[in-house]
Design a protein around this motif. Structure first.
Motif, mmCIF file in Angstrom:
data_model
loop_
_atom_site.group_PDB
_atom_site.id
_atom_site.type_symbol
_atom_site.label_atom_id
_atom_site.label_comp_id
_atom_site.label_asym_id
_atom_site.label_seq_id
_atom_site.Cartn_x
_atom_site.Cartn_y
_atom_site.Cartn_z
ATOM 1 N N ALA A 157 0.078 3.508 5.352
ATOM 2 C CA ALA A 157 1.246 3.107 6.454
ATOM 3 C C ALA A 157 0.690 4.391 7.496
ATOM 4 N N MET A 158 0.636 5.654 7.275
ATOM 5 C CA MET A 158 0.162 6.556 8.082
ATOM 6 C C MET A 158 -1.323 6.303 8.866
ATOM 7 N N GLU A 159 -2.144 5.833 7.907
ATOM 8 C CA GLU A 159 -3.479 5.474 8.429
ATOM 9 C C GLU A 159 -3.456 4.269 9.457
ATOM 10 N N ILE A 212 8.789 9.698 5.226
ATOM 11 C CA ILE A 212 8.889 9.269 3.866
ATOM 12 C C ILE A 212 9.751 10.216 2.889
ATOM 13 N N SER A 213 9.723 11.323 3.174
ATOM 14 C CA SER A 213 10.706 12.136 2.377
ATOM 15 C C SER A 213 11.979 12.892 2.867
ATOM 16 N N THR A 214 12.210 11.961 4.053
ATOM 17 C CA THR A 214 13.553 12.575 4.527
ATOM 18 C C THR A 214 14.588 11.121 4.518
ATOM 19 N N HIS A 224 -1.400 18.081 7.532
ATOM 20 C CA HIS A 224 -2.837 18.103 7.692
ATOM 21 C C HIS A 224 -3.759 16.586 7.739
ATOM 22 N N ARG A 225 -2.785 15.748 6.817
ATOM 23 C CA ARG A 225 -3.424 14.476 6.602
ATOM 24 C C ARG A 225 -3.298 13.496 7.852
ATOM 25 N N PHE A 226 -2.490 14.047 8.707
ATOM 26 C CA PHE A 226 -2.547 13.239 10.039
ATOM 27 C C PHE A 226 -3.771 13.721 10.698
ATOM 28 N N VAL A 243 4.653 13.670 13.674
ATOM 29 C CA VAL A 243 5.228 14.576 12.752
ATOM 30 C C VAL A 243 5.635 13.887 11.338
ATOM 31 N N ASN A 244 5.619 14.743 10.261
ATOM 32 C CA ASN A 244 6.070 14.483 9.081
ATOM 33 C C ASN A 244 7.648 15.228 9.067
ATOM 34 N N LEU A 245 8.556 14.469 9.508
ATOM 35 C CA LEU A 245 9.848 15.192 9.653
ATOM 36 C C LEU A 245 10.375 16.040 8.751
ATOM 37 N N HIS A 246 9.990 15.692 7.410
ATOM 38 C CA HIS A 246 10.209 16.596 6.350
ATOM 39 C C HIS A 246 8.788 16.897 5.648
ATOM 40 N N GLU A 247 8.238 18.161 5.796
ATOM 41 C CA GLU A 247 6.919 18.365 5.348
ATOM 42 C C GLU A 247 7.300 18.736 3.800
ATOM 43 N N ALA A 305 0.848 -1.077 -0.034
ATOM 44 C CA ALA A 305 -0.001 -0.005 -0.031
ATOM 45 C C ALA A 305 0.958 1.351 -0.176
ATOM 46 N N SER A 306 0.307 2.316 -0.284
ATOM 47 C CA SER A 306 1.234 3.588 -0.494
ATOM 48 C C SER A 306 1.499 4.214 0.966
ATOM 49 N N GLY A 307 2.195 5.239 1.008
ATOM 50 C CA GLY A 307 2.765 5.702 2.233
ATOM 51 C C GLY A 307 1.461 6.243 3.202
ATOM 52 N N THR A 308 0.600 6.698 2.594
ATOM 53 C CA THR A 308 -0.716 7.133 3.180
ATOM 54 C C THR A 308 -1.240 6.194 4.113
ATOM 55 N N SER A 368 8.139 3.154 -0.643
ATOM 56 C CA SER A 368 9.234 2.919 -1.582
ATOM 57 C C SER A 368 9.632 3.709 -2.598
ATOM 58 N N GLN A 369 8.591 4.539 -3.004
ATOM 59 C CA GLN A 369 8.676 5.302 -4.223
ATOM 60 C C GLN A 369 9.837 6.634 -3.800
ATOM 61 N N LYS A 370 9.800 6.839 -2.503
ATOM 62 C CA LYS A 370 10.812 8.032 -2.336
ATOM 63 C C LYS A 370 12.228 7.639 -2.211
ATOM 64 N N GLY A 371 12.717 8.026 -0.969
ATOM 65 C CA GLY A 371 14.183 7.791 -0.652
ATOM 66 C C GLY A 371 14.614 6.549 -1.364
HETATM 67 C C1 LIG Z 1 4.919 11.015 -0.454
HETATM 68 C C2 LIG Z 1 4.429 11.126 1.015
HETATM 69 C C3 LIG Z 1 3.380 10.364 1.715
HETATM 70 C C4 LIG Z 1 2.724 9.229 0.859
HETATM 71 O O1 LIG Z 1 2.054 9.580 0.043
HETATM 72 P P1 LIG Z 1 1.361 8.290 -0.794
HETATM 73 O O2 LIG Z 1 0.905 9.148 -1.995
HETATM 74 O O3 LIG Z 1 0.424 7.693 0.019
HETATM 75 O O4 LIG Z 1 2.759 7.434 -0.999
HETATM 76 C C5 LIG Z 1 3.327 10.843 3.108
HETATM 77 N N1 LIG Z 1 4.136 11.675 3.803
HETATM 78 C C6 LIG Z 1 4.832 12.429 2.984
HETATM 79 C C7 LIG Z 1 5.755 13.394 3.950
HETATM 80 C C8 LIG Z 1 5.351 12.260 1.927
HETATM 81 O O5 LIG Z 1 6.194 13.126 0.939
#
Ligand SMILES: *Cc1c(COP(=O)(O)O)cnc(C)c1O
Length: 365
Positions: A64-66, A163-165, A89-91, A131-135, A59-62, A185-188
């Protein structure tokens, strides 16, 4: 098309190669052994050596957040969220959706997070900080020491969307006192989209295992913990991305480890920022930036038009910004299989595109 976006990024040739190779049925001991080895190595890069503490979701990063909100929290918790942009805001949205009591620290897009924002939340009974360490939406890299010290003083769990740090900036989960790390998977990692990873402190594993309610069945972490001791998952994983991960981990080892990869990203980042400044482009200076992306502020030209023009005319894809920022700023990512030459080319085309879009806008007036 060349991609300078945060993800999916330009893949390395060796991750594409794996699709030509043979693969194993995932419910085999051999596949499980490979997964266990990959997760152990990935967890080392995260800076966590608690055994069997890294799980992965298809599943995508969101998601995993959920799933982290569902599994790590319950109605007796009181969460605090750093909300400095789209992902903060998503959190907030996720906590609200799952009825977890929370408050948020809301930042303007160009406002640096400081102790003065946290002060009023000391000794108020909060149990977790999200926290999203890198917003990613603004490029702000928060001060992890500030947040980590705050959580220690207040006996709070620290839940980090990295995810983005991760693999762009330094990241040391255990040393920094982090309880949950979320990665995609698709970031760092520079892999295809489709896998997300969650790493836990022992304290959080114990909390989750004691949680007797189930937020959802597919994302019940307790099932993942049980399965991962054999390198398995409750349901069919994205098998091929696991092979991509193995290829990426081998690549990182072959170049000399994580620090070499971090330096490659940093070199591209610094090169772009230097060229950008020489060419009169404006980079925000009111807050700290991650090495993963550089935001560029557009004053005389609409950022959205510029992004579109770069894509249509030059086959160069940079990250637009959303909402109010769509015409004020765009972002250039420094991760993935791009080179210094690619950056030189991008800056050159950027100048041409700015002139063309400016002229076009002038004609329309
Ligand atoms: C990309 C990203 C996500 C995940 O987004 P998905 O589209 O669900 O993969 C979550 N948090 C941060 C900070 C991101 O940069």
């Amino acid at each position: 098309m060349k991609h300078f976006i945060v993800g999916p990024v330009e893949l390395y040739p060796f991750t594409k190669e794996i699709y030509k190779n043979d693969y194993l049925y995932f419910r085999t001991e051999e596949f499980g052994t490979m997964v266990k080895d990959c997760l152990k190595r990935a967890n080392q890069l995260i800076g966590n050596n608690v055994e069997n503490s890294l799980i992965y979701l298809t599943a995508s990063g969101t998601a995993a957040m959920e799933a982290s909100v569902e599994n790590c929290m319950n109605k007796n918790d009181k969460a605090l969220v750093i909300n400095g942009g789209t992902f903060g805001h998503r959190f907030c949205e996720l906590l609200e959706y799952h009825n977890i009591p929370f408050n948020s620290i809301n930042l303007n897009w160009n406002e640096q997070l400081k102790y003065s924002h946290l002060e009023q939340f000391e000794n108020k009974g909060y149990t977790a900080l999200f926290v999203n360490l890198h917003e990613t939406s603004t490029g702000q890299l928060y001060d992890i020491k500030l947040l980590s010290d705050f959580c220690k003083r207040n006996n709070m769990f620290l839940i980090v969307d990295a995810i983005s740090t991760f693999l762009a900036d330094e990241y040391k989960m255990q040393e920094w006192g982090i309880d949950v790390t979320i990665i995609s998977s698709q970031k760092g990692f520079c892999l295809s989209p489709g896998l997300s990873f969650v790493s836990f402190s022992q304290k959080m594993i114990d909390k989750i295992n004691k949680n007797d309610f189930r937020g959802s069945m597919y994302f019940d972490f307790k099932d993942y913990f049980k399965n991962i001791t054999r390198g398995q998952t409750p349901y069919t994983p994205a098998v091929f991305i696991m092979y991509e991960l193995k290829a990426m981990l081998d690549y990182i080892d072959s170049i000399g480890g994580k620090s070499v990869l971090l330096n490659q990203v940093k070199e591209k980042c610094l090169h772009f920022r230097k060229l950008a400044k020489e060419n009169g482009l404006k980079i925000p200076d009111s807050y700290s930036l991650s090495n993963m992306i550089t935001p560029v502020i557009c004053e005389n030209v609409k950022a959205g038009e510029l992004v579109k023009h770069l894509r249509d005319k030059y086959k160069l894809c940079v990250n637009p910004c959303g909402g109010d920022m769509a015409d004020k700023m765009f972002r250039v990512s420094h991760i993935g299989n791009t080179s210094i030459d690619d950056i030189d080319d991008l800056v050159e085309k950027l100048q041409l595109a700015i002139e063309r879009v400016k002229n076009k806008e002038a004609l329309c007036k």
